[in-house]
Write a protein that holds these residues in place. Structure first.
Motif, PDB file in Angstrom:
ATOM      1  N   ALA A  19       9.595 -13.272   2.467  1.00 42.87           N
ATOM      2  CA  ALA A  19       8.222 -13.055   2.930  1.00 42.87           C
ATOM      3  C   ALA A  19       8.037 -11.625   3.394  1.00 42.87           C
ATOM      4  CB  ALA A  19       7.902 -14.027   4.067  1.00 42.87           C
ATOM      5  N   LEU A  20       9.039 -11.063   4.053  1.00 42.08           N
ATOM      6  CA  LEU A  20       8.951  -9.666   4.494  1.00 42.08           C
ATOM      7  C   LEU A  20       9.015  -8.713   3.306  1.00 42.08           C
ATOM      8  CD1 LEU A  20      11.256  -9.582   7.633  1.00 42.08           C
ATOM      9  CD2 LEU A  20       8.897  -8.786   7.529  1.00 42.08           C
ATOM     10  N   ALA A  21       9.881  -9.061   2.378  1.00 46.11           N
ATOM     11  CA  ALA A  21      10.151  -8.111   1.300  1.00 46.11           C
ATOM     12  C   ALA A  21       9.067  -8.055   0.241  1.00 46.11           C
ATOM     13  CB  ALA A  21      11.456  -8.473   0.635  1.00 46.11           C
ATOM     14  N   VAL A  22       8.088  -8.930   0.373  1.00 45.20           N
ATOM     15  CA  VAL A  22       7.137  -9.179  -0.695  1.00 45.20           C
ATOM     16  C   VAL A  22       6.770  -7.930  -1.446  1.00 45.20           C
ATOM     17  CG1 VAL A  22       5.241 -10.679  -1.230  1.00 45.20           C
ATOM     18  CG2 VAL A  22       5.958 -10.474   1.109  1.00 45.20           C
ATOM     19  N   LEU A  23       7.054  -7.787  -2.408  1.00 43.18           N
ATOM     20  CA  LEU A  23       7.135  -7.364  -3.766  1.00 43.18           C
ATOM     21  C   LEU A  23       6.684  -6.001  -4.144  1.00 43.18           C
ATOM     22  CD1 LEU A  23       6.024 -10.674  -5.016  1.00 43.18           C
ATOM     23  CD2 LEU A  23       8.063  -9.808  -4.070  1.00 43.18           C
ATOM     24  N   ALA A  24       6.771  -5.815  -5.243  1.00 43.87           N
ATOM     25  CA  ALA A  24       6.412  -4.992  -6.323  1.00 43.87           C
ATOM     26  C   ALA A  24       6.338  -3.537  -6.013  1.00 43.87           C
ATOM     27  CB  ALA A  24       5.123  -5.434  -6.914  1.00 43.87           C
ATOM     28  N   LEU A  25       6.194  -2.790  -7.032  1.00 46.68           N
ATOM     29  CA  LEU A  25       6.212  -1.354  -6.848  1.00 46.68           C
ATOM     30  C   LEU A  25       5.120  -0.694  -7.642  1.00 46.68           C
ATOM     31  CD1 LEU A  25       9.973  -1.018  -6.641  1.00 46.68           C
ATOM     32  CD2 LEU A  25       8.325  -0.235  -4.996  1.00 46.68           C
ATOM     33  N   LEU A  26       4.991   0.613  -7.401  1.00 44.19           N
ATOM     34  CA  LEU A  26       3.850   1.359  -7.890  1.00 44.19           C
ATOM     35  C   LEU A  26       4.128   1.924  -9.269  1.00 44.19           C
ATOM     36  CD1 LEU A  26       3.304   3.199  -4.542  1.00 44.19           C
ATOM     37  CD2 LEU A  26       2.264   1.093  -5.336  1.00 44.19           C
ATOM     38  N   ALA A  27       3.164   1.785 -10.151  1.00 39.62           N
ATOM     39  CA  ALA A  27       3.263   2.416 -11.461  1.00 39.62           C
ATOM     40  C   ALA A  27       3.013   3.915 -11.320  1.00 39.62           C
ATOM     41  CB  ALA A  27       2.250   1.786 -12.407  1.00 39.62           C
ATOM     42  N   ILE A  60      -7.675   0.836   2.451  1.00 35.55           N
ATOM     43  CA  ILE A  60      -7.427   1.823   1.403  1.00 35.55           C
ATOM     44  C   ILE A  60      -8.613   2.781   1.360  1.00 35.55           C
ATOM     45  CG2 ILE A  60      -6.962   2.198  -1.048  1.00 35.55           C
ATOM     46  CD1 ILE A  60      -4.815   0.513   0.173  1.00 35.55           C
ATOM     47  N   SER A  61      -8.389   4.079   1.600  1.00 42.81           N
ATOM     48  CA  SER A  61      -9.444   5.073   1.444  1.00 42.81           C
ATOM     49  C   SER A  61      -9.133   5.912   0.215  1.00 42.81           C
ATOM     50  CB  SER A  61      -9.556   5.944   2.692  1.00 42.81           C
ATOM     51  OG  SER A  61      -8.449   6.825   2.789  1.00 42.81           O
ATOM     52  N   ASP A  62      -9.917   6.981  -0.005  1.00 43.97           N
ATOM     53  CA  ASP A  62      -9.672   7.772  -1.205  1.00 43.97           C
ATOM     54  C   ASP A  62      -8.434   8.650  -1.101  1.00 43.97           C
ATOM     55  OD1 ASP A  62     -10.718   9.423   0.680  1.00 43.97           O
ATOM     56  OD2 ASP A  62     -12.163  10.425  -0.628  1.00 43.97           O
ATOM     57  N   ASP A  63      -7.959   8.937   0.126  1.00 40.20           N
ATOM     58  CA  ASP A  63      -6.796   9.823   0.258  1.00 40.20           C
ATOM     59  C   ASP A  63      -5.753   9.325   1.259  1.00 40.20           C
ATOM     60  OD1 ASP A  63      -8.174  10.211   2.592  1.00 40.20           O
ATOM     61  OD2 ASP A  63      -8.445  12.374   2.352  1.00 40.20           O
ATOM     62  N   ALA A  64      -5.921   8.114   1.793  1.00 38.31           N
ATOM     63  CA  ALA A  64      -4.954   7.580   2.760  1.00 38.31           C
ATOM     64  C   ALA A  64      -5.015   6.056   2.748  1.00 38.31           C
ATOM     65  CB  ALA A  64      -5.247   8.112   4.164  1.00 38.31           C
ATOM     66  N   TYR A  65      -3.967   5.451   3.276  1.00 36.61           N
ATOM     67  CA  TYR A  65      -3.936   3.988   3.400  1.00 36.61           C
ATOM     68  C   TYR A  65      -3.177   3.597   4.657  1.00 36.61           C
ATOM     69  CZ  TYR A  65       0.976   3.874   2.054  1.00 36.61           C
ATOM     70  OH  TYR A  65       2.337   4.046   2.027  1.00 36.61           O
ATOM     71  N   SER A  66      -3.448   2.400   5.125  1.00 25.90           N
ATOM     72  CA  SER A  66      -2.682   1.826   6.233  1.00 25.90           C
ATOM     73  C   SER A  66      -2.588   0.328   6.023  1.00 25.90           C
ATOM     74  CB  SER A  66      -3.348   2.134   7.586  1.00 25.90           C
ATOM     75  OG  SER A  66      -4.610   1.502   7.674  1.00 25.90           O
ATOM     76  N   ALA A  67      -1.492  -0.246   6.479  1.00 24.01           N
ATOM     77  CA  ALA A  67      -1.280  -1.689   6.386  1.00 24.01           C
ATOM     78  C   ALA A  67      -0.546  -2.135   7.644  1.00 24.01           C
ATOM     79  CB  ALA A  67      -0.470  -2.041   5.138  1.00 24.01           C
ATOM     80  N   SER A  68      -0.971  -3.239   8.221  1.00 28.42           N
ATOM     81  CA  SER A  68      -0.296  -3.777   9.396  1.00 28.42           C
ATOM     82  C   SER A  68      -0.219  -5.289   9.278  1.00 28.42           C
ATOM     83  CB  SER A  68      -1.030  -3.386  10.685  1.00 28.42           C
ATOM     84  OG  SER A  68      -2.347  -3.903  10.685  1.00 28.42           O
ATOM     85  N   LEU A 152      10.564   3.198  -1.469  1.00 24.02           N
ATOM     86  CA  LEU A 152       9.382   2.826  -0.705  1.00 24.02           C
ATOM     87  C   LEU A 152       9.816   1.985   0.487  1.00 24.02           C
ATOM     88  CD1 LEU A 152       6.904   1.722  -3.519  1.00 24.02           C
ATOM     89  CD2 LEU A 152       6.863   3.869  -2.249  1.00 24.02           C
ATOM     90  N   ASP A 153       8.991   1.967   1.529  1.00 25.96           N
ATOM     91  CA  ASP A 153       9.212   0.997   2.597  1.00 25.96           C
ATOM     92  C   ASP A 153       8.724  -0.364   2.112  1.00 25.96           C
ATOM     93  OD1 ASP A 153       6.390   0.274   3.869  1.00 25.96           O
ATOM     94  OD2 ASP A 153       6.349   2.398   3.350  1.00 25.96           O
ATOM     95  N   PRO A 154       9.177  -1.472   2.749  1.00 23.19           N
ATOM     96  CA  PRO A 154       8.813  -2.801   2.249  1.00 23.19           C
ATOM     97  C   PRO A 154       7.333  -3.123   2.346  1.00 23.19           C
ATOM     98  CG  PRO A 154      10.043  -2.957   4.306  1.00 23.19           C
ATOM     99  CD  PRO A 154      10.144  -1.538   3.858  1.00 23.19           C
ATOM    100  N   MET A 155       6.596  -2.538   3.294  1.00 19.04           N
ATOM    101  CA  MET A 155       5.170  -2.805   3.394  1.00 19.04           C
ATOM    102  C   MET A 155       4.424  -2.154   2.233  1.00 19.04           C
ATOM    103  SD  MET A 155       2.941  -4.350   5.517  1.00 19.04           S
ATOM    104  CE  MET A 155       3.606  -4.271   7.178  1.00 19.04           C
ATOM    105  N   THR A 156       4.690  -0.878   1.970  1.00 20.46           N
ATOM    106  CA  THR A 156       4.063  -0.210   0.831  1.00 20.46           C
ATOM    107  C   THR A 156       4.494  -0.866  -0.473  1.00 20.46           C
ATOM    108  OG1 THR A 156       4.018   1.881   2.052  1.00 20.46           O
ATOM    109  CG2 THR A 156       3.749   2.009  -0.329  1.00 20.46           C
ATOM    110  N   GLY A 157       5.747  -1.315  -0.527  1.00 18.23           N
ATOM    111  CA  GLY A 157       6.246  -1.978  -1.718  1.00 18.23           C
ATOM    112  C   GLY A 157       5.569  -3.291  -2.015  1.00 18.23           C
TER     113      GLY A 157
END
Length: 285
Positions: A19-27, A60-68, A152-157
């Motif tokens: 659940a923490l590691a949830v997934l994927a990566l950026l193209a 998600i903005s045009d030049d930055a992002y945050s997730a918590s 990547l960190d797991p949140m961004t991932g």
């Protein structure tokens, strides 16, 4: 989102980790600039029994992002392994790619609390720390400097970006994989397309989701004999169901399904409120 404490059995530890590691990566190819927000609530069940709840907020903005994210045990599991956790990641968006700059995660149980902090630049770990510092275990595979580059960190991932201009909810979304470092362990995640499904949250999103198979490979920073790691690495039936953040080409997990010896583990959104944000207008003199 973090589910559970340190005293759970190996299958439950595997469920929490996944659940923490949830997934994927950026193209690699950059999409057009886009903006959107997500306010999600999740429930974790094991063999149909509620064992945890969590929240996830993404901007998600045009030049930055945050997730918590935040979460904790609930129901039957709370009687055996009470725990809670919080985490967050912030970064820049350059050429359409998410470039993390800061990540932190704190996990608390009835017996102890642990915090991981990392700073990143251009996909490389600049600094990281675990507080309190864990004891050295000679059986743990050492994380080298090379392991902390191109990650990547797991949140961004967990934010799956789909390049191009076609519908992001397509088999193309699952053609992803790459390197994650969570402050302790370096591992690889790979996705493969399985099918399309329709999902419906109790509040918010109702519509298509792309279902990807998920394969986990540990690289360094882990103890090879740990049962939870062995279990995750051997699994070939882990699924992640991805839904879109409106106004962007970012997909995030709506549901995860993880087989365990105690029954099917599932993380599923009960609320998935997402909206596109109006483009930021440049200031003029």
């Amino acid at each position: 989102m973090t589910i559970g404490g340190h005293g759970a059995t190996a299958p439950l530890s595997a469920l929490r980790f996944a659940a923490l590691a949830v997934l994927a990566l950026l193209a690699a190819a950059p999409p057009a600039a886009a903006q959107g927000k997500l306010d999600a609530r999740y429930e974790v069940t094991l063999a149909g029994i509620p064992v945890g709840k969590g929240t996830w907020v993404i901007d998600i903005s045009d030049d930055a992002y945050s997730a918590s994210a935040s979460g904790g045990t609930s129901g039957l599991l709370q009687a055996f392994a009470s725990g809670s956790g919080t985490g967050g990641s912030q970064g820049r968006i350059v050429g359409g790619a998410l470039l993390p700059q800061n990540y932190s995660a704190t996990v608390r149980s009835s017996k102890k609390s642990e915090t991981i902090r990392m700073s990143l630049a251009a996909g490389n770990i600049k600094e990281f720390a675990i507080e309190p510092e864990p004891p050295v275990d000679p059986d743990r595979i050492v994380v080298t400097e090379a392991h902390r580059r191109g990650v990547l960190d797991p949140m961004t991932g967990s934010l799956l970006r789909v390049p191009g201009s076609a519908d992001p909810l397509s088999p193309e979304a699952c053609r992803a994989g790459g390197a994650i470092f969570d402050g302790r362990m370096r591992y690889e995640l790979r996705l493969d397309y399985k099918r399309m499904e329709t999902v419906r949250a109790e509040r918010g999103y109702s519509g298509p989701a792309v279902v990807c198979a998920v394969y986990f490979t540990p690289i360094a920073g882990y103890i090879p004999d740990r049962a939870a790691i062995k279990w995750l690495a051997a699994q070939r039936n882990i699924e992640a169901w991805f839904a879109p953040i409106a106004g962007t080409r970012i997909l995030v997990p709506f549901r995860m399904m993880i087989p365990t010896p105690l029954g099917m583990g599932m993380l599923e959104a009960t609320q998935f409120l997402t909206q596109a944000s109006p483009p930021r207008v440049a200031k003029t003199q």
